[in-house]
Each structure stands twice: as structure tokens, then as C-alpha cells.
Design a protein around this motif. Structure first.
Motif, PDB file in Angstrom:
ATOM      1  N   ASP A 605       0.870  -1.080   0.476  1.00 21.57           N
ATOM      2  CA  ASP A 605      -0.106  -0.467   0.083  1.00 21.57           C
ATOM      3  C   ASP A 605       0.459   1.052   0.083  1.00 21.57           C
ATOM      4  N   SER A 606      -0.158   2.912   0.659  1.00 22.00           N
ATOM      5  CA  SER A 606       1.169   3.895  -0.319  1.00 22.00           C
ATOM      6  C   SER A 606       1.946   4.123   1.363  1.00 22.00           C
ATOM      7  N   ARG A 607       1.693   3.262   2.166  1.00 18.60           N
ATOM      8  CA  ARG A 607       2.304   3.508   3.331  1.00 18.60           C
ATOM      9  C   ARG A 607       3.905   2.593   3.729  1.00 18.60           C
ATOM     10  N   ALA A 608       4.456   1.862   2.523  1.00 18.70           N
ATOM     11  CA  ALA A 608       5.968   1.502   2.975  1.00 18.70           C
ATOM     12  C   ALA A 608       6.421   0.714   0.956  1.00 18.70           C
ATOM     13  N   ASP A 609       7.249   0.669   1.101  1.00 17.82           N
ATOM     14  CA  ASP A 609       8.014   0.002  -0.040  1.00 17.82           C
ATOM     15  C   ASP A 609       7.659  -1.119   0.023  1.00 17.82           C
ATOM     16  N   TYR A 610       7.340  -2.355   1.063  1.00 12.95           N
ATOM     17  CA  TYR A 610       7.568  -3.151   0.967  1.00 12.95           C
ATOM     18  C   TYR A 610       6.605  -4.171   0.784  1.00 12.95           C
ATOM     19  N   THR A 611       5.684  -5.696   0.476  1.00 12.22           N
ATOM     20  CA  THR A 611       5.071  -5.987  -0.085  1.00 12.22           C
ATOM     21  C   THR A 611       5.270  -6.769   0.242  1.00 12.22           C
ATOM     22  N   LYS A 612       3.755  -8.181   0.227  1.00  8.02           N
ATOM     23  CA  LYS A 612       3.786  -9.934   0.785  1.00  8.02           C
ATOM     24  C   LYS A 612       3.692 -10.220  -0.714  1.00  8.02           C
ATOM     25  N   LEU A 613       4.005 -11.482  -0.779  1.00  8.51           N
ATOM     26  CA  LEU A 613       3.686 -12.164  -1.731  1.00  8.51           C
ATOM     27  C   LEU A 613       2.731 -13.534  -2.168  1.00  8.51           C
ATOM     28  N   ASP A 614       2.190 -13.308  -0.874  1.00  7.44           N
ATOM     29  CA  ASP A 614       0.579 -14.567  -1.117  1.00  7.44           C
ATOM     30  C   ASP A 614      -0.250 -12.880  -1.476  1.00  7.44           C
ATOM     31  N   TRP A 615      -0.251 -12.004  -1.274  1.00  3.67           N
ATOM     32  CA  TRP A 615      -1.382 -10.843  -1.457  1.00  3.67           C
ATOM     33  C   TRP A 615      -1.296 -10.644  -2.291  1.00  3.67           C
ATOM     34  N   THR A 616       0.521 -10.203  -3.909  1.00  3.25           N
ATOM     35  CA  THR A 616       0.394 -10.053  -4.420  1.00  3.25           C
ATOM     36  C   THR A 616       0.257 -10.639  -5.159  1.00  3.25           C
ATOM     37  N   MET A 617      -0.214 -12.070  -5.224  1.00  2.00           N
ATOM     38  CA  MET A 617      -0.833 -12.905  -6.155  1.00  2.00           C
ATOM     39  C   MET A 617      -1.855 -12.861  -6.057  1.00  2.00           C
ATOM     40  N   TRP A 618      -2.567 -13.136  -4.549  1.00  2.00           N
ATOM     41  CA  TRP A 618      -4.034 -12.790  -4.523  1.00  2.00           C
ATOM     42  C   TRP A 618      -4.114 -11.385  -5.864  1.00  2.00           C
ATOM     43  N   THR A 619      -3.635 -10.643  -5.886  1.00  2.00           N
ATOM     44  CA  THR A 619      -4.240  -9.200  -6.682  1.00  2.00           C
ATOM     45  C   THR A 619      -4.258  -9.493  -7.955  1.00  2.00           C
ATOM     46  N   ALA A 620      -2.708 -10.329  -8.483  1.00  2.00           N
ATOM     47  CA  ALA A 620      -2.816 -10.554  -9.766  1.00  2.00           C
ATOM     48  C   ALA A 620      -3.908 -11.569 -10.245  1.00  2.00           C
TER      49      ALA A 620
END
Length: 693
Positions: A605-620
Motif C-alpha cells: 500500500d501507500s505506506r511503504a515499499d514493502y509487499t507481501k508475496l501471498d497478497w500480491t498473487m491474490w491481487t494478480a
């Protein structure tokens, strides 16, 4: 089967598996060697198996050493401590869902070393059997014959949690194997809980199939003797406990393969960990599922030994079929990420049986706080189990529901966060002693439970679990109806980011959860409730659009213009066909995400540059085209191959640097299977494999 027949089957199996030895272009962040459960989990953290000691997923050394001798010259093929023995050149490594295969070459010989764990989710007895097969296969590469011998040594630290614990070795025979074992002297069963711990009760075993010409010993530094002349030192006296230190005894086995020509010669051993009692639930010690009827360890080892060739062939076929199917469904990059996730996700769980023999599957929240049966951890991992065997998701949900139905243990109007700290499920640990609503994840966990119970009902074709615990589900639905649309200042599963009020993505979860409750009510013929909650969910989704809209995208928090976030919870609206949110919401979000991409992926999200691998796959998975899907997945694939975090797959990393922010070896990577689950014909195909087995 005769010994000759067994060897024929073994060699045929090795030849069948030989295709695995081709060098992969991908590089795993860390490579699973033995991956069964949170305690029995050994990895290599380097490209070459000889560049480092093998380690537990926590990073603590659990040293396995492999040596070979070719025409009297010693080489090292596993382990980072050379002790004067040079490494044989590693020519390839190949990772599949159930196999890890290394190839080495030197002095006119190729040595293939393969680890195979029959982690088949459609067979609970087999899945819970704590056995990994380690196989050596040797053949000549120069047309000549060479004298070859191989050796495996295991340090006793694999059966301890702390330095200085005293250990006891033993040697015994079963009908089909010869076994060396090591365990702690004290055998303090289920004596502590926490995250950065290893097991220190039970026994690590190396079992050699009967009829194979082998030597074995328990002695200090057996590698030296083997490297010198191919022998093993005389066994130490095994009466009484031995302090564990750098000079402590090791278990070792060796095989003389004799004159090896162009036809492969193969041998194998079984490595296992048996603990008697695995977890504690509300004060009751529970056995591993394979041992629910008090099956002796000797019988389990004999069965595993007898089934090796057939299981290995099955594993090779499984690996090929799954990889082909995932590639056809979503591409090679997706298939590789799922390969990285498969054994890791399974090994973050322990499958046990309750007093009635009912299966219960408990996840450990690895590299976090060590919580057990964490609801917002089983939520992201659920696609793996829904895809292969929904009964295993039921085995995770059941103990949570049972706990929530006990008023003397749980009195809140929302779902619990966890059942304790692994391996002790004696009541929620999260939030400390005197728990308040502020310490909880009320919308998060209630939404998770309702969505997963509905997903389970859809895949199993019945809502029996929902019917059994309907009062609890109704209570949670009522809570979400009141608090879900515009959540108060609450924690969500992304609790590392802190409390957040008016969380738009959390609101999506609550809305879809109400649709899930309505769906369950309809299945159970609670028609009035079904209509009421379906209408409520629809109305809330319409209100959400107005609350979250921020020009060309939707906000992180309703009250924060200019913010944004991955709306990964939308995936269930698509996968479960709730269709509460119009397609334009997904399309707008996906278009906006293209403007926020970094080299290694989309920030959370807009708060930081980090991500979550699992959530990005759900978004994809929200994307309707391969191009849209791959635009999010390809950077994750790039990250997995380039990250400097050489640990079992982290799910929390920086999208600019690729560095690990936190977490590793967690079950949540099972969530990568969400795309496969969304491919309904493919998911039906694999579930039918489970049903027909």
C-alpha cells in the motif's frame, strides 16, 4: 519382492527420475531437503550443497554431511565443513514439488543425490508419515569402471533445541530396516512453546533397508575415517547420555557401491523424526495422525521402506503433472513460484488426531510469534488445501470452531486470532493475558472464518461444518453487519503496519464474509437469513464504492484521500462468484497498480515499499488477462531468483531492494495457489484426484 526385484525397481525409479537432474535456470532462495513439519525441516541456503552446512528453517545448524569416494579419492557432496575433503563439482540442482535433486561430477563418475518427500495432500496417512528418502545413484561418464562408495553423517543437534543438551543413541532392527536413532536424555515432551525453537523430545532416525550391504556407526567425526580408507570408526559406547558439543558423536552410514559402470547403481536410506506426542490442545497431548492407533515406529518404517519405489515413481509423475498443469494454466513463472511454495507451506503444519481419531491440522506462525492455528495465517494458506484436499482445510477450521464454541474459553462476539503458541494450543496467546477488543482482530478473523467455511462448503458440496457451529457463525455475521462496512481502529492480518481505522480492504473482507454467511444460510435452508444477509452485503458493497472512491482508484482508508492499497480481499468476490463489486472496481485498481510498480513488485500500500508475496498473487488473480496477471507475477519471479535473502521463501520483502523485511518459512505461501484455485476446471480435476483415491 525379492532383493533383486527391489533393486531393479529402485534403479528403474532412479532412471525415471533422472530427468530431474537437468540444471534449472531458476535459483531458489533456499532449497528444501527435509520438509515435514515446523520441527522436522532441514534446508540448504546456498546454491551449492557443499557451500554451507544444512540448517533448520530458523537458521540453526542441523548438519547433514555427505561424502563419496571414487577409486579411493574422497569428495564432499553435502555440508560446508570440508575437514580436508574437497567438494565434488556440483553440475546441477533441480527442484520439483516433492523432489530436490543434485548432480555432481568428478573422476569419471556422476553422483546424483536426491531428497524425496511424498507430500501428497490427498493421503493423510502418507502426508503425516515423517519420512524423507535420500537416494544416491552413481554411474560412469567415461566408459570405464570405478570403485564408488557413499556416506551420510548426521549430527545429533538435529534432535536438540539448545546447546549442551545430553543425547542418547540407540541401534535397533525392524523387519525391513536397520535403524540408528538419537534423542535427548531428558525427553521433556511438549515442554515449552515459542518460535525460535527446535524439538528436543522424540528421536531422529536413519533407517537402512534390509539386504543392502552397509556399514553404520555412532562415533566422533566418522567422515575422517571414511575419507581416509572408506571405513567407519568403531562405534562409541552407546550406554548412557552423551553431552552434545562440537566433538560429540554423529550417526553415520556408508555403502560400498562396488565397481560402477555406465549402468546406474543406487542405494537409499530413510530419514525420519518420531516424537510420540506432537501437540497439546486444551491440556490434552495428541499424537501425529499416522500414530493415532498407536502404530509402532518400526511398523511405520517398514511400510515406508516397502513402498519406496512405488512412491518415488508416483512422486515423479505427480511433479510433472502438477508443473505441466500450472504452467498451462498460468505460465512457467507461476508454476515455479508454486514449486517454491509447495513443500514449505505443508511443512509449516502438523497433522495430528484427536482422541476420536479425527484429523486436526495445526499451522505454526513461523518467524513471527510462533502462534498456533492463527486464523489470519490459515486464511492465506487456504488455497493450497482447497485446491488439493478440502478435508485438510476442515481439519484446520474445526479446532478453531470448537474453541470458539466454549464460553469458558472464548467469550467475545467475534472469532479468535489463534489457539495458543506452538506446540501448545491451550488458549489464545495473541493480545497477552487480559485481552481486550483493541488487542484483537475482530473484523479480520470473523471475516476469514466465514469466507473459508463457505469456500469449504462449496468444494465439499455440503455445509455440515457450518451447520454444526451455526450459532458461532451467526454471532460473527451479526458483528460484521454492525462493524464491517467502516471498521473502527483495528488490526488486520497486516498487523505489522499497525492499527488502521476505516480500512477499505478490510471492509471488502467483511462484505464478502456476509455474502458467505448468506450463501451458507441458503445451503442450510435458513431462507430468511439468506435473503437478509445477501441484501445487506449488496447494499454495503454499493456504499463501499462511494466511501473508497478516490478519482482513478480506491483508497487505503476511507478518510485518507491520496492513499491506495492492494485490494487482495476482492479475490473471493471473484473466486466464489459473489459478484458484489462491479468489474470496474477491479479494472480501475489494476490499472492504477501499474503506476506504482517497482522492480520486484507492487508495494502492499501507500505506506511503504514493502509487499507481501501471498497478497500480491491474490491481487494478480483479479486480472482477467494473462498480460494483466503476468505484469504482477513476473516481478515476483524475478525477485525470487535474485533476492539476497537466502532463507526459506519469505513473504514480506522490499520491492525496491529485494531484501527480506521479515518472516520466512511460513505457511502463507500456500496462498500462491489462489490462481490455480480460480481456474475452476483445473481445481475440479485435482480435487477429483483426491476424491477418487
Amino acid at each position: 519382492m525379492s532383493l533383486a526385484g527391489a533393486r531393479c525397481s529402485l534403479v528403474c525409479s532412479v532412471l525415471f527420475a533422472a530427468g530431474l537432474a537437468a540444471q534449472q535456470t531458476e535459483r531458489p532462495p533456499a532449497t528444501p531437503l527435509i520438509a515435514h513439519d515446523p520441527y522436522f525441516s532441514v534446508w540448504s541456503n546456498t546454491d551449492k550443497l557443499t557451500d554451507s552446512n544444512t540448517r533448520h528453517w530458523t537458521g540453526h545448524v542441523q548438519a547433514l554431511t555427505g561424502l563419496v569416494r571414487v577409486d579411493g579419492k574422497p569428495f564432499r557432496i553435502m555440508g560446508g565443513d570440508p575437514r580436508g575433503v574437497p567438494a565434488m563439482e556440483q553440475t546441477s540442482m533441480h527442484l520439483t514439488p516433492t523432489h530436490t535433486a543434485y548432480s555432481f561430477a568428478g573422476s569419471g563418475v556422476q553422483i546424483d543425490l536426491t531428497f524425496f518427500t511424498p507430500a501428497f495432500l490427498d493421503d493423510m496417512d502418507l502426508l503425516s508419515r515423517p519420512v524423507t528418502y535420500l537416494t544416491w545413484a552413481a554411474h560412469s561418464t567415461d566408459g570405464g569402471q570405478h570403485q564408488v562408495a557413499v556416506m551420510l553423517a548426521a549430527n545429533a543437534e538435529i534432535a536438540t533445541s539448545m546447546n549442551g543438551q545430553q543425547v542418547v543413541f540407540s541401534r535397533h532392527q525392524t523387519a525391513d530396516t536397520s535403524v540408528l536413532s538419537v534423542g535427548t536424555r531428558d525427553q521433556a515432551v511438549l515442554n515449552r512453546s515459542g518460535d525460535d525453537l527446535r524439538i528436543d523430545w522424540g528421536y531422529f532416525n536413519i533407517a537402512v533397508p534390509r539386504g543392502e550391504a552397509s556399514k553404520s556407526t555412532v562415533s566422533a567425526r566418522p567422515e575422517r575415517a571414511f575419507a581416509k580408507d572408506g571405513g567407519l570408526p568403531a562405534a562409541d559406547e552407546m550406554e548412557g547420555p552423551i553431552p552434545l558439543n562440537r566433538m560429540a558423536s554423529e550417526m553415520a552410514v556408508s555403502f560400498d557401491l562396488g565397481a560402477v559402470g555406465t549402468e546406474p547403481v543406487a542405494r537409499h536410506v530413510l530419514v525420519s523424526y518420531t516424537e510420540g506426542y506432537a501437540v497439546q490442545v486444551l491440556g490434552q497431548n495428541l499424537r501425529p495422525y499416522w500414530q493415532r492407533d498407536n502404530k509402532p515406529v518400526s511398523t511405520m518404517l517398514d511400510e515406508a521402506a516397502q513402498q519406496y519405489a512405488a512412491l518415488d515413481a508416483r512422486g515423479v509423475a505427480f511433479d510433472k503433472q502438477l508443473t505441466d498443469d500450472l504452467t498451462h494454466s498460468a505460465g512457467e513463472h507461476y508454476a515455479w513460484l508454486c514449486t517454491l511454495a509447495y513443500r514449505q507451506a505443508i511443512a509449516a503444519h502438523k497433522l495430528v488426531a484427536d482422541a476420536r481419531g479425527t484429523p486436526m491440522l495445526f499451522a505454526k506462525e513461523n518467524f513471527s510469534n510462533g502462534d498456533m492455528a492463527t486464523v489470519d495465517v490459515l486464511y492465506p494458506s487456504a488455497p493450497l488445501f482447497l485446491f488439493f484436499n478440502p478435508k485438510l482445510l476442515e481439519a484446520q477450521l474445526l479446532p478453531v470452531l470448537q474453541y470458539a464454541a466454549m464460553p469458558n474459553h472464548w467469550h467475545f462476539p467475534f472469532a479468535p486470532h489463534d489457539l495458543g503458541q506452538y506446540p501448545l494450543a491451550n488458549g489464545q496467546e495473541y493480545g497477552g493475558g487480559e485481552k481486550t477488543e483493541e488487542d484483537q482482530m475482530p473484523v479480520e478473523e470473523s471475516g476469514n472464518m466465514l469466507i473459508l467455511i463457505d469456500a469449504l462448503a462449496r468444494t465439499e458440496g455440503n455445509a455440515a461444518l457450518a451447520q454444526r457451529f451455526w450459532p458461532q457463525l451467526t454471532r460473527w455475521a451479526e458483528y460484521l453487519k454492525e462493524h464491517g462496512l467502516d471498521p473502527e481502529n483495528q488490526l488486520s492480518t497486516d498487523d505489522f503496519a499497525g492499527h488502521l481505522a476505516h480500512n477499505a480492504n478490510l471492509s471488502i473482507k467483511a462484505i464478502d464474509a456476509l455474502a458467505a454467511y448468506a450463501d451458507l444460510a441458503k445451503i442450510l435452508h435458513h431462507d430468511a437469513e439468506a435473503k437478509q444477509y445477501a441484501a445487506t452485503a449488496k447494499t454495503m458493497a454499493e456504499k463501499w464504492i462511494d466511501l473508497a472512491k478516490d478519482g482513478d482508484h480506491y483508497k487505503l482508508a476511507f478518510t485518507t484521500p491520496g492513499s491506495w492499497s492492494q485490494k487482495y480481499n476482492l479475490v473471493w468476490d471473484k473466486v466464489l462468484d459473489y459478484n458484489l463489486f462491479p468489474k470496474k472496481v477491479r479494472d480501475a485498481e489494476l490499472a492504477y497498480y501499474k503506476t506504482k510498480m517497482n522492480v520486484y513488485g507492487l508495494p502492499l500500500d501507500s505506506r511503504a515499499d514493502y509487499t507481501k508475496l501471498d497478497w500480491t498473487m491474490w491481487t494478480a488473480t483479479l486480472a482477467d488477462t494473462p498480460e494483466g496477471f503476468n505484469s504482477l507475477v513476473d516481478p515476483m519471479y524475478k525477485w525470487a531468483n535474485e533476492t539476497t535473502a537466502r532463507v526459506p521463501l519469505t513473504d514480506w520483502y522490499d520491492t525496491k531492494t529485494g531484501k527480506q523485511v521479515g518472516f520466512q518459512a511460513r505457511s502463507v505461501v500456500g496462498g500462491l495457489f489462489i490462481k490455480a484455485l480460480a481456474d475452476k476446471p483445473l481445481a475440479e480435476k485435482w480435487r477429483n484426484k483426491s476424491v477418487t483415491k
